[in-house]
Design an enzyme around this catalytic site. Sequence first.
Site, PDB file in Angstrom:
ATOM      1  N   CYS A  50      -2.346   8.990   2.884  1.00  0.00           N
ATOM      2  CA  CYS A  50      -2.033   8.488   1.539  1.00  0.00           C
ATOM      3  C   CYS A  50      -3.122   8.904   0.567  1.00  0.00           C
ATOM      4  O   CYS A  50      -2.851   9.153  -0.603  1.00  0.00           O
ATOM      5  CB  CYS A  50      -1.885   6.976   1.568  1.00  0.00           C
ATOM      6  N   GLU A  74       0.886  -1.174   0.000  1.00  0.00           N
ATOM      7  CA  GLU A  74       0.000   0.000   0.000  1.00  0.00           C
ATOM      8  C   GLU A  74       0.915   1.213   0.000  1.00  0.00           C
ATOM      9  O   GLU A  74       1.541   1.533   1.018  1.00  0.00           O
ATOM     10  CB  GLU A  74      -0.911  -0.009   1.230  1.00  0.00           C
TER      11      GLU A  74
HETATM   12  P1  NAD Z   1       8.628   4.898   4.272  1.00  0.00           P
HETATM   13  O1  NAD Z   1       8.544   4.142   3.000  1.00  0.00           O
HETATM   14  O2  NAD Z   1       9.753   5.834   4.473  1.00  0.00           O
HETATM   15  O3  NAD Z   1       8.683   3.887   5.520  1.00  0.00           O
HETATM   16  C1  NAD Z   1       7.671   2.926   5.737  1.00  0.00           C
HETATM   17  C2  NAD Z   1       8.228   1.811   6.610  1.00  0.00           C
HETATM   18  O4  NAD Z   1       9.210   1.080   5.879  1.00  0.00           O
HETATM   19  C3  NAD Z   1       8.918   2.289   7.881  1.00  0.00           C
HETATM   20  O5  NAD Z   1       8.545   1.431   8.931  1.00  0.00           O
HETATM   21  C4  NAD Z   1      10.395   2.129   7.561  1.00  0.00           C
HETATM   22  O6  NAD Z   1      11.216   1.934   8.690  1.00  0.00           O
HETATM   23  C5  NAD Z   1      10.365   0.891   6.694  1.00  0.00           C
HETATM   24  N1  NAD Z   1      11.512   0.702   5.809  1.00  0.00           N
HETATM   25  C6  NAD Z   1      12.355   1.634   5.313  1.00  0.00           C
HETATM   26  N2  NAD Z   1      13.273   1.043   4.510  1.00  0.00           N
HETATM   27  C7  NAD Z   1      12.990  -0.276   4.492  1.00  0.00           C
HETATM   28  C8  NAD Z   1      13.560  -1.404   3.842  1.00  0.00           C
HETATM   29  N3  NAD Z   1      14.605  -1.280   3.032  1.00  0.00           N
HETATM   30  N4  NAD Z   1      12.997  -2.616   4.038  1.00  0.00           N
HETATM   31  C9  NAD Z   1      11.925  -2.753   4.841  1.00  0.00           C
HETATM   32  N5  NAD Z   1      11.342  -1.727   5.491  1.00  0.00           N
HETATM   33  C10 NAD Z   1      11.865  -0.498   5.318  1.00  0.00           C
HETATM   34  O7  NAD Z   1       7.219   5.624   4.426  1.00  0.00           O
HETATM   35  P2  NAD Z   1       6.795   6.709   5.528  1.00  0.00           P
HETATM   36  O8  NAD Z   1       7.520   7.974   5.209  1.00  0.00           O
HETATM   37  O9  NAD Z   1       6.896   6.126   6.872  1.00  0.00           O
HETATM   38  O10 NAD Z   1       5.229   6.886   5.218  1.00  0.00           O
HETATM   39  C11 NAD Z   1       4.707   7.783   4.294  1.00  0.00           C
HETATM   40  C12 NAD Z   1       4.360   7.082   2.995  1.00  0.00           C
HETATM   41  O11 NAD Z   1       3.438   6.032   3.245  1.00  0.00           O
HETATM   42  C13 NAD Z   1       3.671   7.977   1.993  1.00  0.00           C
HETATM   43  O12 NAD Z   1       4.208   7.763   0.718  1.00  0.00           O
HETATM   44  C14 NAD Z   1       2.218   7.540   2.039  1.00  0.00           C
HETATM   45  O13 NAD Z   1       1.479   7.801   0.866  1.00  0.00           O
HETATM   46  C15 NAD Z   1       2.376   6.084   2.298  1.00  0.00           C
HETATM   47  N6  NAD Z   1       1.152   5.516   2.870  1.00  0.00           N
HETATM   48  C16 NAD Z   1       0.369   4.727   2.070  1.00  0.00           C
HETATM   49  C17 NAD Z   1      -0.828   4.214   2.561  1.00  0.00           C
HETATM   50  C18 NAD Z   1      -1.730   3.357   1.700  1.00  0.00           C
HETATM   51  O14 NAD Z   1      -2.627   2.749   2.235  1.00  0.00           O
HETATM   52  N7  NAD Z   1      -1.512   3.285   0.396  1.00  0.00           N
HETATM   53  C19 NAD Z   1      -1.221   4.513   3.888  1.00  0.00           C
HETATM   54  C20 NAD Z   1      -0.407   5.319   4.658  1.00  0.00           C
HETATM   55  C21 NAD Z   1       0.784   5.808   4.139  1.00  0.00           C
END
Ligand code: NAD
Length: 508
Positions: free
Chosen positions: A278, A244
């Site tokens: 999001c 997502e």
């Molecule tokens: P992010 O991608 O920076 O981090 C998300 C998670 O991934 C964190 O827990 C982080 O520690 C982890 N992570 C980072 N690198 C990783 C790796 N290499 N392997 C595994 N895990 C890793 O996102 P964010 O800044 O925390 O959140 C904001 C983003 O989330 C926005 O783009 C938003 O649109 C999206 N979002 C999407 C939805 C949806 O339902 N589509 C819902 C909420 C947020």
Amino acid sequence: MATAERDLARGAAGIAVENPATGGVIAAVTATSPQEVGALAARARAAQPAWAALGFDGRAQVLRRAQKWVTDHADRIVATIVSETGKTHDDAVISEIPYTASALGFWARQAPHYLADEKVRSSSPFLAGRKLVVRYEALGLVGVIGPWNYPLVNSFGDCIPALAAGNAVILKPSEVTPLTSLLMAAAMRECGLPEDVLIVAAGDGATGAAVIDAVDMVMFTGSTETGKKVMARAAETLTPVSLELGGKDPMIVLADADVERAAGAAAYYSMQNGGQTCVSVERVYVEAPVYDEFVDKLSRKVAALRQGASSGPGTVDVGAVTSPPQLDVVERHVEEARRAGARVLTGGAARDGDGRFYAPTVLVDVDHSMACMREETFGPTVPVMAVRDADEAVRLANDSPYGLSASVWTREAARGEALARRIECGVVCVNDAQLNYLALELPMGGWKASGLGSRHGAAGIRKYCRQQSLLVTRFAPPVDLQFYPFRARTTKLFGRAVRLLYGRGKRA
Ligand code: NAD
């Protein structure tokens, strides 16, 4: 003292959790190192069979107790969320609590239906008399990796159907907001969830990567950039993923729309949660005849918003920017647009003083050469563009790498629905936005760079299961026609049967 609180009070080395609305450090959480994840996974795997053996009813009992816990302790959960995100009290009360409370009841009730054995009838005469069944079985261990913008809904929320299906879960919350997940893990123990069935592994991306290596399926919510890394890592072990990801949700306002409602909705759905949803409205296309009226109403509403640290219900409308790098993105998008000729009607700058705030901002005279119309901003900004007609609006809405959700605003609902069907997004609302998220029966998942798979609906729990097909033959002769040895007569008979069954239609 609950486990989560003991963890926090301990002040051990690890993650310093900040309150983005004040700038103060509010807790220190012990981080799980990547090397420790394997041992956690072994514990979770050892606990899972007994949890699965409780059956749907036994697991539902725990989920229903948790539902009551969430409503009884809503104030405490809200305070935790607000403290680590800097969002307003109202955003947490309106979005996080109702979703989670309803999801706990929904999956408790629906899991046995969505995962019930399905009897299938085959149209093939060659299978006459055979019993065909599709069944679902928990995968074992699910890894849920979450973002910082909804620490309850998009981290713990995705654990609920995984648990309801009979899995154990390792939850890796964002390193920016681990407190809510720790609180919910402790709450679930209090509600009777057996030890180790839900384990929180606080940590950064490296811990997340280790979780991917250790589990049977990954439910990831976060940015598109990280989503690609997650998928690549999971490919190494052929571990299934559900992603997502980010969005750039367009809102299309047609000339016959209720402009007052559309402007109010644009203000709310672009600024709600500080624009860090999001499915926030990230760009607006308005048909020329109502453009001026819409922009006037929208900028007045946005200019009137109160922003700051929330001290309770109704004190402010827009909260903080939760994650430091996000503020840089918001500033870059507005500055680049301004330099390229866009006008800022209200807002347009970060606020001085304590906390991390960006003023609610309306941008006009924007176009698709600008990052603010193409990239996810994820902040309290709303760029608005005039369009000639609905066709141009749909073309621009689809001119995006993203396809999460969209909205169309018109008094003619049937026309709105027809336009919705032309928009390349996983969800499109007509005269509403975001509310589909509360319809747990309705699948929600992004197209294009916004994701893979979906949450909610039958697919939202079946993804946490192995699907098995059964073919059971009860009555059969000692020898079937196709058995060895091959005989010319029998093979010809098969050929004739195929022609008779499938070859009688006209060619064109
Ligand atoms: P992010 O991608 O920076 O981090 C998300 C998670 O991934 C964190 O827990 C982080 O520690 C982890 N992570 C980072 N690198 C990783 C790796 N290499 N392997 C595994 N895990 C890793 O996102 P964010 O800044 O925390 O959140 C904001 C983003 O989330 C926005 O783009 C938003 O649109 C999206 N979002 C999407 C939805 C949806 O339902 N589509 C819902 C909420 C947020």
